[in-house]
Enzyme design. Structure first.
Site, short mmCIF file in Angstrom:
data_model
loop_
_atom_site.label_atom_id
_atom_site.label_comp_id
_atom_site.label_asym_id
_atom_site.label_seq_id
_atom_site.Cartn_x
_atom_site.Cartn_y
_atom_site.Cartn_z
N SER A 40 0.84 -1.31 -0.11
CA SER A 40 0.05 -0.01 0.06
C SER A 40 0.86 1.29 0.03
CB SER A 40 -0.95 0.04 1.15
OG SER A 40 -0.23 -0.20 2.47
N ASP A 333 -3.39 8.30 7.89
CA ASP A 333 -4.03 7.16 8.62
C ASP A 333 -3.50 5.91 9.53
OD1 ASP A 333 -2.91 4.81 6.91
OD2 ASP A 333 -4.85 4.77 5.57
N HIS A 336 -0.36 4.65 7.39
CA HIS A 336 0.23 5.15 5.99
C HIS A 336 0.85 6.64 6.34
CE1 HIS A 336 -2.22 1.97 4.59
NE2 HIS A 336 -1.27 1.81 4.07
#
Ligand SMILES: *[C@@H]1O[C@H](CO)[C@@H](O)[C@H](O)[C@H]1NC(C)=O
Ligand SMILES: *[C@@H]1O[C@H](CO)[C@@H](O)[C@H](O)[C@H]1NC(C)=O
Length: 369
Positions: A40, A333, A336
């Site tokens: 991600s 978040d 991340h």
């Protein structure tokens, strides 16, 4: 009487010729083609196509794009793949393979400009991420997807030209965090292995897939190691706000093993070149002195729910909190970095010194040899 300007024509002409010659001589100084792999931290929309819980194609993700738009990036704006691409002069990361694949015409038109294969939640092991996130494109599959892209390039350019093209491209890989998270969660019963044994399995798998990329013609590898995963809000919020040190120890061990792995690969494989980014060292340095990097908040996420905004994703529809001063946060978040933290990382990877990126940085890898 001849004007001053016309007197200078030969000079101007010479100057133009000279610049042209310099550009030819430094022909490698154009942005390298980027092929991007990993999780991600690099995903720019791959998971939008998957039946996965690791998604970011909803607000508040992308809130700092103009206009705000949730592209699938786990970020308020550009992620680390974009920020690296931007260091090379691109506007952003190349598009996801799964977007290009949907439309063979655009695939043909775009693959020579690079492709992003990264998938949120994925790891080096085939099973990593699966029990937590559902469908993800694991690293081995990403490499297979590149093999098909490589075939397409060969068809377009012919075998010899394609080999040359691929050998000059930069293969950026950011993966490993999810393998560590999975181990910590005992997903797929991985905990039956000791940490060292598990790391050895992960690294052996990493080795074979990087080697596969080499066999497919890749020569220049930009590898990003694992950051201080024990300090991300998803983890620290379960530990009274403190980093979970065993996870960080794992990240350090992962870095050292990756370094040994790359040294081995470059001694075994002719023409294998790499740049290894030490994200752990980069983040630790930042955590010691956030203000010298312009940051204020390094514990809690800008967006999320619960303690430290670390107890759930950044989902507007589920009433996530959202900070206003996003450029002062390390974390966007629960897992991340913010766009600004990604920029700091990308700059260091691109032109940082040996404390953070070895044996050369990405700029040197791309241009100097
Ligand atoms: C690219 O390669 C794949 C796999 O070989 C093939 O299915 C596809 O048709 C190719 N696309 C183009 C545009 O050549
Ligand atoms: C890890 O998972 C396996 C298989 O699900 C289970 O048998 C084992 O008890 C778990 N170990 C721990 C320490 O939770």
């Amino acid at each position: 009487m001849a004007s001053f300007a016309s007197n200078n024509y030969p000079l101007v002409f010479f100057f133009v010729l000279f610049s042209l010659a310099m550009r030819l001589a430094h022909g490698t100084n154009y942005a390298p083609t980027l092929f991007i792999f990993g999780d991600s931290t690099f995903d720019v929309g791959t998971n939008n196509f998957l039946n996965s819980k690791a998604k970011a194609n909803f607000p508040y993700n992308g809130i700092d794009f103009y206009p705000p738009f949730p592209t699938g990036r786990f970020s308020n704006g550009f992620n680390t793949a974009d920020q690296i691409a931007r260091q090379f002069g691109y506007k952003q990361s190349p598009p996801p393979f799964l977007t290009l694949e949907k439309d063979q015409y655009s695939l043909k038109k775009n693959i020579l400009k690079g492709v992003n294969f990264a998938s949120g939640g994925s790891g080096i092991l085939r099973e990593t991420g699966h029990s937590e996130w559902g469908e993800v494109v694991f690293f081995e599959r990403q490499v297979e997807q590149f093999a098909s892209v490589g075939g397409n390039i060969s068809e377009m350019l012919g075998h010899a030209q394609a080999a040359k093209f691929v050998s000059k491209a930069l293969f950026l890989i950011s993966v490993g965090s999810n393998d560590i998270f999975d181990y910590a969660r005992n997903d797929s019963g991985s905990i039956h292995l000791g940490a060292e044994e598990y790391l050895a399995v992960v690294q052996l798998t990493y080795y074979s897939h990087i080697k596969k990329l080499y066999e497919l013609g890749a020569r220049k590898f930009g590898i990003i190691s694992v950051a201080t995963v024990g300090c991300c809000p998803a983890v620290s919020s379960l530990n009274g706000g403190k980093c979970v040190e065993p996870l960080n120890d794992f990240a350090v061990a992962f870095y050292l093993a990756t370094q040994a792995l790359l040294q081995k690969l470059s001694s075994e494989l002719k023409g294998f070149k790499y740049s290894l980014g030490n994200s752990f060292e980069m983040t630790s340095t930042l955590l010691k002195s956030p203000s010298s990097f312009g940051l204020k908040y390094t514990q809690s996420a800008c967006c999320g729910i619960g303690y430290l905004n670390g107890q759930g994703g950044c989902i507007k529809a589920q009433n996530a909190n959202l900070c206003t001063n996003r450029n002062e946060f390390l974390f966007w978040d629960w897992f991340h970095p913010t766009e600004i933290a990604s920029l700091l990382a990308a700059k260091t990877l691109f032109e940082g010194d040996k404390e953070f990126v070895t044996p050369v940085n990405l700029r040197q890898l791309a241009y100097s040899y």
